[in-house]
Design an enzyme around this catalytic site. Structure first.
Site, short mmCIF file in Angstrom:
data_model
loop_
_atom_site.label_atom_id
_atom_site.label_comp_id
_atom_site.label_asym_id
_atom_site.label_seq_id
_atom_site.Cartn_x
_atom_site.Cartn_y
_atom_site.Cartn_z
CG HIS A 174 -3.75 -0.94 -3.96
ND1 HIS A 174 -3.01 -0.32 -4.94
CD2 HIS A 174 -2.94 -1.04 -2.87
CE1 HIS A 174 -1.80 -0.05 -4.46
NE2 HIS A 174 -1.74 -0.48 -3.21
CD GLU A 177 -5.79 -0.22 -7.23
OE1 GLU A 177 -5.10 -1.15 -7.70
OE2 GLU A 177 -5.28 0.78 -6.68
CG HIS A 267 -2.20 -2.56 -9.04
ND1 HIS A 267 -2.28 -2.16 -7.72
CD2 HIS A 267 -1.27 -3.55 -9.08
CE1 HIS A 267 -1.43 -2.87 -7.00
NE2 HIS A 267 -0.81 -3.71 -7.80
CD GLU A 343 -1.64 0.82 -12.05
OE1 GLU A 343 -2.87 0.89 -11.87
OE2 GLU A 343 -0.80 0.82 -11.13
#
Length: 383
Positions: A174, A177, A267, A343
């Site tokens: 992504h 990010e 991410h 994350e």
């Protein structure tokens, strides 16, 4: 009244301007990805407002891809594109507002500290200087950007090549990010430090396969979540194609060629103000061995890095309900290996908040450097 201008015609630039008539009421809309409806990333330059109290209204924040991400969020700003800080920001459920009285005629704003394509190339160049690194060209994206793989190991170690563990780290599936590539930069800087004993041991035992930017097209275009074709790469892993998701196709092809013993995919999360991991407990193949590896990895990271925690995160998938289109799940299932999504927050780490900078590129680098210790903790147990 000075003339205000806003521009975004640069690497990762993205914003739609509605009104610049009044510096106290600048009206903006967050621009969607070029071929999809995801709208959350923004990056633009405001000129002409030095000394003026600026109030920016993001009119469509409430209908963005992740509106819950605006609660507790603060816009990032910079004068020199090197040093980024956070500014007062509020969200009323529909509009997001941000205020600053610029100290200079030119100021940049972004959803998170950007990671430019030029810096990406510099990172590849930095790695290339090491005799531990082989740079491999996997192919091209739809926009013609290189898909670059860094293969890193100590060729002079006594461990036979066939016995070395294949460790994979990917980032920026992504593209918005950007903390993910900052994370990789910190990881590589420590891994390539010849004076670091953890690095020396790991490079004797493992081959590290690192893809610093899985989605250079989306990054350059200023997309949050998709590539040039509008594909969410982290939903393409079961059946990628060269026409829609060549980035995943090429990396997956290399994985099938050389194998995977540990997979980590970096991410950023819009809503949760924490660093955490998400595993593949919903996969059919998941069992006690993988659960033990997961627990050992998490315990080692928590014991050595206060920025990492395992209390807050995503709900665990039920057995058999893992989404195999997601990288972590597909890789974990295909190779029966420890596989984690890492994350990081767009906001701040609520456990160790920083009022001036929030979660930042530099803090992401520090977290990336800390990754070596949990990898060391499980390296001998991976197979």
């Amino acid at each position: 009244m000075p003339q205000l201008t806003i521009s975004s015609a640069f690497d990762s630039g993205a914003i739609d301007v509605v009104s610049l008539a009044d510096h106290r009421d600048i009206q903006l809309k967050i621009r969607p990805d070029n071929a999809s409806e995801f709208a959350q990333w923004f990056h633009f330059r405001l000129q002409g407002a030095a000394g003026l109290p600026v109030n920016m209204r993001f009119l469509n924040a409430g209908s963005s891809a992740y509106p819950k991400g605006w609660a507790g969020y603060r816009v990032a700003a910079s004068y020199d594109r090197q040093h980024w800080f956070r500014i007062p920001t509020a969200f009323d459920g529909q509009e997001m507002t941000a205020q600053l009285t610029p100290a200079a005629q030119s100021v940049y704003f972004a959803y998170f500290e950007p990671y430019s394509y030029e810096r990406h190339l510099d990172l590849i160049g930095f790695a290339t200087e090491s005799d531990k690194v082989a740079v491999e060209h996997l192919g091209l994206t739809l926009d013609g950007h290189d898909m670059t793989l860094l293969r890193i190991t100590d060729e002079d170690s006594t461990t036979p090549p066939a016995q070395k563990k294949q460790v994979w780290l990917t980032a920026r599936q992504h593209p918005g990010e950007t903390m993910a590539e900052w994370f990789v930069e910190g990881f590589l800087e420590r891994l390539l430090d010849s004076d670091d004993p953890v690095s020396r041991v790991l490079l004797s035992k493992c081959v590290f396969n690192v893809v610093p930017n899985m989605n250079p097209d989306g990054a350059m275009r200023g997309n949050l979540r998709t590539n040039a074709a509008g594909a969410n790469l982290n939903r393409e892993w079961q059946a990628p194609s060269l026409t829609r998701s060549p980035e995943v196709f090429l990396v997956r092809q290399k994985m099938l060629e050389i194998g995977v013993d540990l997979f980590l995919d970096a991410h950023g999360d819009e809503a949760l103000p924490y660093n955490f991991v998400a595993g593949c407990e919903g996969n059919p193949i998941y069992g006690a061995r993988l659960e033990g590896l997961e627990n050992a990895f998490k315990s080692a990271w928590m014991a050595t890095c206060p920025d990492f925690q395992d209390t807050e995160g995503y709900d665990r998938d039920q057995p058999g309900e893992g989404n195999l289109t997601i990288a972590t799940n597909w890789v974990g299932q295909q190779f029966d290996c420890l596989s984690y999504t890492i994350e990081m927050p767009f906001k701040d780490n609520a456990l160790l908040p920083d009022d001036e900078y929030g979660w930042s590129g530099e803090r992401s680098k520090k977290l990336g450097a800390s990754l070596l210790l949990p990898v060391l903790a499980v390296a001998d147990k991976l197979r």
